[in-house]
Motif scaffolding. Structure first.
Motif, PDB file in Angstrom:
ATOM      1  N   ALA A  48       0.817  -1.225   0.000  1.00 36.14           N
ATOM      2  CA  ALA A  48       0.000   0.000   0.000  1.00 36.14           C
ATOM      3  C   ALA A  48       0.850   1.275   0.000  1.00 36.14           C
ATOM      4  O   ALA A  48       0.565   2.195  -0.761  1.00 36.14           O
ATOM      5  CB  ALA A  48      -0.968  -0.025   1.182  1.00 36.14           C
ATOM      6  N   PRO A  49       1.904   1.376   0.816  1.00 37.19           N
ATOM      7  CA  PRO A  49       2.723   2.602   0.786  1.00 37.19           C
ATOM      8  C   PRO A  49       3.379   2.835  -0.585  1.00 37.19           C
ATOM      9  O   PRO A  49       3.478   3.963  -1.041  1.00 37.19           O
ATOM     10  CB  PRO A  49       3.781   2.373   1.864  1.00 37.19           C
ATOM     11  CG  PRO A  49       3.161   1.396   2.807  1.00 37.19           C
ATOM     12  CD  PRO A  49       2.307   0.511   1.936  1.00 37.19           C
ATOM     13  N   GLU A  50       3.808   1.750  -1.238  1.00 36.94           N
ATOM     14  CA  GLU A  50       4.423   1.896  -2.563  1.00 36.94           C
ATOM     15  C   GLU A  50       3.395   2.359  -3.588  1.00 36.94           C
ATOM     16  O   GLU A  50       3.705   3.184  -4.455  1.00 36.94           O
ATOM     17  CB  GLU A  50       5.051   0.584  -3.005  1.00 36.94           C
ATOM     18  CG  GLU A  50       6.304   0.212  -2.235  1.00 36.94           C
ATOM     19  CD  GLU A  50       6.857  -1.136  -2.650  1.00 36.94           C
ATOM     20  OE1 GLU A  50       6.519  -1.596  -3.751  1.00 36.94           O
ATOM     21  OE2 GLU A  50       7.618  -1.718  -1.875  1.00 36.94           O
ATOM     22  N   GLN A  51       2.181   1.835  -3.480  1.00 39.68           N
ATOM     23  CA  GLN A  51       1.112   2.266  -4.383  1.00 39.68           C
ATOM     24  C   GLN A  51       0.784   3.734  -4.165  1.00 39.68           C
ATOM     25  O   GLN A  51       0.559   4.489  -5.122  1.00 39.68           O
ATOM     26  CB  GLN A  51      -0.138   1.412  -4.179  1.00 39.68           C
ATOM     27  CG  GLN A  51       0.007   0.003  -4.703  1.00 39.68           C
ATOM     28  CD  GLN A  51      -1.206  -0.854  -4.394  1.00 39.68           C
ATOM     29  OE1 GLN A  51      -1.982  -0.530  -3.504  1.00 39.68           O
ATOM     30  NE2 GLN A  51      -1.356  -1.946  -5.122  1.00 39.68           N
ATOM     31  N   ASP A  52       0.761   4.146  -2.897  1.00 38.76           N
ATOM     32  CA  ASP A  52       0.496   5.552  -2.587  1.00 38.76           C
ATOM     33  C   ASP A  52       1.583   6.456  -3.159  1.00 38.76           C
ATOM     34  O   ASP A  52       1.295   7.518  -3.719  1.00 38.76           O
ATOM     35  CB  ASP A  52       0.399   5.767  -1.074  1.00 38.76           C
ATOM     36  CG  ASP A  52      -0.877   5.202  -0.485  1.00 38.76           C
ATOM     37  OD1 ASP A  52      -1.816   4.908  -1.254  1.00 38.76           O
ATOM     38  OD2 ASP A  52      -0.933   5.062   0.759  1.00 38.76           O
ATOM     39  N   GLN A  59       3.522   5.835  -5.765  1.00 38.53           N
ATOM     40  CA  GLN A  59       3.374   5.860  -7.219  1.00 38.53           C
ATOM     41  C   GLN A  59       2.224   6.772  -7.630  1.00 38.53           C
ATOM     42  O   GLN A  59       2.338   7.548  -8.573  1.00 38.53           O
ATOM     43  CB  GLN A  59       3.159   4.438  -7.752  1.00 38.53           C
ATOM     44  CG  GLN A  59       3.021   4.363  -9.255  1.00 38.53           C
ATOM     45  CD  GLN A  59       4.248   4.852  -9.993  1.00 38.53           C
ATOM     46  OE1 GLN A  59       5.381   4.722  -9.515  1.00 38.53           O
ATOM     47  NE2 GLN A  59       4.043   5.443 -11.161  1.00 38.53           N
ATOM     48  N   ARG A  60       1.117   6.653  -6.915  1.00 38.55           N
ATOM     49  CA  ARG A  60      -0.055   7.503  -7.215  1.00 38.55           C
ATOM     50  C   ARG A  60       0.294   8.970  -7.020  1.00 38.55           C
ATOM     51  O   ARG A  60      -0.061   9.827  -7.832  1.00 38.55           O
ATOM     52  CB  ARG A  60      -1.216   7.106  -6.306  1.00 38.55           C
ATOM     53  CG  ARG A  60      -2.479   7.880  -6.577  1.00 38.55           C
ATOM     54  CD  ARG A  60      -3.635   7.315  -5.738  1.00 38.55           C
ATOM     55  NE  ARG A  60      -4.827   8.083  -5.940  1.00 38.55           N
ATOM     56  CZ  ARG A  60      -5.158   9.160  -5.239  1.00 38.55           C
ATOM     57  NH1 ARG A  60      -4.382   9.582  -4.268  1.00 38.55           N
ATOM     58  NH2 ARG A  60      -6.269   9.823  -5.506  1.00 38.55           N
ATOM     59  N   ASN A  61       1.014   9.283  -5.938  1.00 42.65           N
ATOM     60  CA  ASN A  61       1.417  10.661  -5.683  1.00 42.65           C
ATOM     61  C   ASN A  61       2.345  11.185  -6.777  1.00 42.65           C
ATOM     62  O   ASN A  61       2.258  12.347  -7.176  1.00 42.65           O
ATOM     63  CB  ASN A  61       2.076  10.783  -4.312  1.00 42.65           C
ATOM     64  CG  ASN A  61       1.090  10.642  -3.177  1.00 42.65           C
ATOM     65  OD1 ASN A  61      -0.124  10.809  -3.370  1.00 42.65           O
ATOM     66  ND2 ASN A  61       1.578  10.317  -1.988  1.00 42.65           N
ATOM     67  N   ARG A  62       3.237  10.312  -7.275  1.00 41.05           N
ATOM     68  CA  ARG A  62       4.124  10.727  -8.373  1.00 41.05           C
ATOM     69  C   ARG A  62       3.320  11.059  -9.624  1.00 41.05           C
ATOM     70  O   ARG A  62       3.606  12.036 -10.321  1.00 41.05           O
ATOM     71  CB  ARG A  62       5.137   9.622  -8.681  1.00 41.05           C
ATOM     72  CG  ARG A  62       6.257   9.532  -7.687  1.00 41.05           C
ATOM     73  CD  ARG A  62       7.337   8.564  -8.172  1.00 41.05           C
ATOM     74  NE  ARG A  62       8.128   8.128  -7.052  1.00 41.05           N
ATOM     75  CZ  ARG A  62       8.073   6.931  -6.483  1.00 41.05           C
ATOM     76  NH1 ARG A  62       7.272   6.007  -6.975  1.00 41.05           N
ATOM     77  NH2 ARG A  62       8.820   6.625  -5.458  1.00 41.05           N
ATOM     78  N   GLU A  63       2.326  10.229  -9.930  1.00 39.69           N
ATOM     79  CA  GLU A  63       1.488  10.476 -11.112  1.00 39.69           C
ATOM     80  C   GLU A  63       0.690  11.772 -10.956  1.00 39.69           C
ATOM     81  O   GLU A  63       0.583  12.555 -11.902  1.00 39.69           O
ATOM     82  CB  GLU A  63       0.540   9.296 -11.332  1.00 39.69           C
ATOM     83  CG  GLU A  63       1.241   8.043 -11.798  1.00 39.69           C
ATOM     84  CD  GLU A  63       0.309   6.845 -11.873  1.00 39.69           C
ATOM     85  OE1 GLU A  63      -0.921   7.031 -11.778  1.00 39.69           O
ATOM     86  OE2 GLU A  63       0.819   5.722 -12.027  1.00 39.69           O
ATOM     87  N   ILE A  64       0.159  11.991  -9.762  1.00 37.63           N
ATOM     88  CA  ILE A  64      -0.587  13.235  -9.502  1.00 37.63           C
ATOM     89  C   ILE A  64       0.334  14.437  -9.671  1.00 37.63           C
ATOM     90  O   ILE A  64      -0.034  15.437 -10.285  1.00 37.63           O
ATOM     91  CB  ILE A  64      -1.223  13.201  -8.097  1.00 37.63           C
ATOM     92  CG1 ILE A  64      -2.356  12.168  -8.063  1.00 37.63           C
ATOM     93  CG2 ILE A  64      -1.730  14.581  -7.692  1.00 37.63           C
ATOM     94  CD1 ILE A  64      -2.889  11.887  -6.672  1.00 37.63           C
ATOM     95  N   ALA A  65       1.540  14.357  -9.126  1.00 36.38           N
ATOM     96  CA  ALA A  65       2.498  15.464  -9.236  1.00 36.38           C
ATOM     97  C   ALA A  65       2.873  15.723 -10.690  1.00 36.38           C
ATOM     98  O   ALA A  65       2.975  16.883 -11.117  1.00 36.38           O
ATOM     99  CB  ALA A  65       3.743  15.157  -8.409  1.00 36.38           C
TER     100      ALA A  65
END
Length: 54
Positions: A3-7, A9-15
């Motif tokens: 879950a932390p790794e997915q978060d 990755q998601r944050n990188r995509e959002i940024a």
């Protein structure tokens, strides 16, 4: 993936998406600023030209 790794990755995509939106917005604002400066410059040149020719 955990879950932390997915978060992360998601944050990188959002940024990355936000950076693209900001770049597009900056280009749009710059275009308006350049256009406005050109219009003001033409008006000033026309006024000076008219004053010199009178």
């Amino acid at each position: 993936m955990s879950a932390p790794e997915q978060d992360k990755q998601r944050n990188r995509e959002i940024a990355a998406n936000e950076a693209e939106r900001q770049a597009a917005s900056a280009v749009r604002v710059s275009s308006w600023a350049i256009g406005l400066a050109v219009v003001i410059g033409v008006i000033v040149v026309a006024m000076v030209w008219a004053w010199i020719k009178r």
